[in-house]
Design an enzyme around this catalytic site. Structure first.
Site, short mmCIF file in Angstrom:
data_model
loop_
_atom_site.label_atom_id
_atom_site.label_comp_id
_atom_site.label_asym_id
_atom_site.label_seq_id
_atom_site.Cartn_x
_atom_site.Cartn_y
_atom_site.Cartn_z
CE1 TYR A 41 -14.25 -21.82 37.49
CE2 TYR A 41 -13.72 -20.15 39.13
CZ TYR A 41 -14.64 -20.99 38.53
OH TYR A 41 -15.94 -21.03 38.98
CB SER A 83 -16.53 -17.29 39.38
OG SER A 83 -15.68 -17.43 40.49
N1 LIG Z 1 -19.87 -23.68 43.57
C1 LIG Z 1 -19.31 -22.49 43.64
O1 LIG Z 1 -18.90 -22.03 44.71
C2 LIG Z 1 -19.18 -21.64 42.41
C3 LIG Z 1 -18.64 -20.37 42.57
C4 LIG Z 1 -18.50 -19.55 41.46
C5 LIG Z 1 -18.91 -19.98 40.23
N2 LIG Z 1 -19.44 -21.24 40.09
C6 LIG Z 1 -19.82 -21.65 38.75
O2 LIG Z 1 -21.10 -22.26 38.77
C7 LIG Z 1 -21.20 -23.19 37.71
C8 LIG Z 1 -21.71 -24.52 38.25
O3 LIG Z 1 -20.75 -25.05 39.15
P1 LIG Z 1 -21.11 -25.98 40.38
O4 LIG Z 1 -20.62 -25.33 41.61
O5 LIG Z 1 -22.51 -26.40 40.29
O6 LIG Z 1 -20.10 -27.20 40.11
P2 LIG Z 1 -20.35 -28.71 39.72
O7 LIG Z 1 -21.25 -29.37 40.69
O8 LIG Z 1 -18.99 -29.28 39.51
O9 LIG Z 1 -21.13 -28.63 38.35
C9 LIG Z 1 -20.48 -28.35 37.15
C10 LIG Z 1 -21.38 -28.77 35.99
O10 LIG Z 1 -20.70 -28.49 34.77
C11 LIG Z 1 -20.73 -29.65 33.94
N3 LIG Z 1 -19.56 -29.73 33.09
C12 LIG Z 1 -18.26 -29.75 33.46
N4 LIG Z 1 -17.48 -29.93 32.40
C13 LIG Z 1 -18.29 -30.02 31.33
C14 LIG Z 1 -18.07 -30.24 29.95
N5 LIG Z 1 -16.85 -30.43 29.44
N6 LIG Z 1 -19.14 -30.29 29.12
C15 LIG Z 1 -20.40 -30.15 29.61
N7 LIG Z 1 -20.66 -29.95 30.91
C16 LIG Z 1 -19.62 -29.89 31.75
C17 LIG Z 1 -20.77 -30.80 34.92
O11 LIG Z 1 -21.38 -31.95 34.35
P3 LIG Z 1 -20.60 -33.22 33.75
O12 LIG Z 1 -19.44 -33.51 34.64
O13 LIG Z 1 -21.67 -34.27 33.76
O14 LIG Z 1 -20.20 -32.83 32.37
C18 LIG Z 1 -21.67 -30.27 36.01
O15 LIG Z 1 -23.02 -30.48 35.68
C19 LIG Z 1 -19.80 -23.27 37.08
O16 LIG Z 1 -19.76 -22.45 35.94
C20 LIG Z 1 -18.91 -22.71 38.15
O17 LIG Z 1 -17.73 -22.13 37.61
C21 LIG Z 1 -19.57 -22.08 41.15
#
Ligand SMILES: NC(=O)c1ccc[n+]([C@@H]2O[C@H](COP(=O)([O-])OP(=O)(O)OC[C@H]3O[C@@H](n4cnc5c(N)ncnc54)[C@H](OP(=O)(O)O)[C@@H]3O)[C@@H](O)[C@H]2O)c1
Length: 283
Positions: free
Chosen positions: A161, A148
């Site tokens: 985070y 991130s």
């Molecule tokens: N969106 C952004 O702007 C952004 C920016 C920087 C970095 N990121 C990173 O990108 C990655 C994906 O995020 P996203 O934006 O796609 O968010 P998201 O839609 O909230 O997806 C997060 C995923 O992580 C899984 N997860 C959460 N807690 C978990 C646990 N305890 N065990 C197993 N799986 C778990 C969730 O599935 P379940 O709830 O089904 O477990 C979900 O599939 C993350 O690492 C996030 O930090 C995102």
């Protein structure tokens, strides 16, 4: 590369992706399916994973669904063994799952700091350590780590985070230097703001749910475009790649003047980014 491999660069490659039930992981799953990959989909939400599996555009229902909770570190080695056994090998491990927190460092309870570290950092490293001997033995293995902007610098209310994402950089930079001779590739992805429900899924410092999508994310970088760029970076075997919109300029600013960036983000960084975006690109 043959024409076929060019259009299907993941043909018969096994890709294990965590966080596949929503957001970036879901988007990556759809595109990797189209590019020929055999998928192993993991997250906690089994229904969500099954739905993604069903919706795979090329081979619906063909993925292996492996539910797991990254917070439960003790079960991860066994889950990794199961993942490996599905196809007898894994070529790519996309460590994408993550949980955000939105609260001040002072008001975040230790158990929440630990929860975030377990899910975002230790979960990823426990699986990686279990996979590594296999990767080394087969002479290849590509680990993709979702960091991130918070893995690069700190902003208010994201301390836990940011700590977990900074830790990923430390661990995987060291691991890369230790394993590069053994054919292990590590790509660290630094997403900016991608249009997912990450802010709604986020928790507070006492464990409550934030429950609503932050306004800035409503107009953020589209998931399908982000997934495409991430896949491109993986195929180019990049060590690090950033993906997102205008907010990526902060990475440049952090390199040329960390001092200036710190002043810029000290108060209401998201609001400032929104204003900047509106100024250059309209509302
Ligand atoms: N969106 C952004 O702007 C952004 C920016 C920087 C970095 N990121 C990173 O990108 C990655 C994906 O995020 P996203 O934006 O796609 O968010 P998201 O839609 O909230 O997806 C997060 C995923 O992580 C899984 N997860 C959460 N807690 C978990 C646990 N305890 N065990 C197993 N799986 C778990 C969730 O599935 P379940 O709830 O089904 O477990 C979900 O599939 C993350 O690492 C996030 O930090 C995102």
């Amino acid at each position: 590369m043959s024409d076929h491999n060019h259009t299907l660069p993941f043909l018969n490659k096994v890709v294990w992706i965590t966080g596949a039930s929503s957001g970036i992981g879901e988007g990556l799953s759809y595109q990797l399916d189209q590019l020929g990959a055999h998928l192993i989909l993991s997250a906690r939400d089994v229904d969500g994973l099954n739905l993604v599996n069903k919706q795979l555009p090329k081979n619906p229902g063909s993925a292996k669904v492996l539910p797991l909770d990254l917070e439960d570190l003790a079960q991860l080695p066994q889950k990794t063994d199961i993942a490996w056994a599905f196809f007898g090998h894994i070529d790519y491990f996309i460590s994408n799952a993550g949980l955000a927190i939105r609260d001040f460092a002072l008001t975040t309870e230790l158990r929440i700091d630990q929860k975030i570290m377990n899910i975002n950092y230790f979960g990823s490293t426990v699986i990686t350590k279990r996979l590594l001997p296999h990767f080394i033995e087969q002479g290849h293995g590509h680990i993709v780590v979702m960091s991130s902007l918070s893995g690069k610098y700190g902003v208010p209310r994201l301390a836990a985070y940011a700590a977990s994402k900074h830790a990923l950089h430390g661990f995987f930079e060291c691991l890369r230097s230790e394993t590069v001779e053994q054919g292990i590739l590590i790509t660290i992805i630094v997403p900016g703001m991608i249009k997912t429900a990450i802010t709604a899924h986020a928790i507070t410092g006492t464990g409550g749910n934030v429950g609503r999508i932050d306004k800035t994310f409503e107009t953020a970088y589209p998931v399908d475009k982000a997934a495409k760029k991430i896949i491109k970076a993986i195929l180019k075997e990049k060590e690090e790649a950033s993906v997102g919109g205008l907010e990526l300029f902060t990475l440049w600013l952090n390199r040329v003047s960390p001092w200036l960036l710190r002043r810029f983000i000290r108060n209401h960084p998201i609001k400032k980014l929104r204003q900047l975006k509106a100024r250059f690109f309209g509302k």
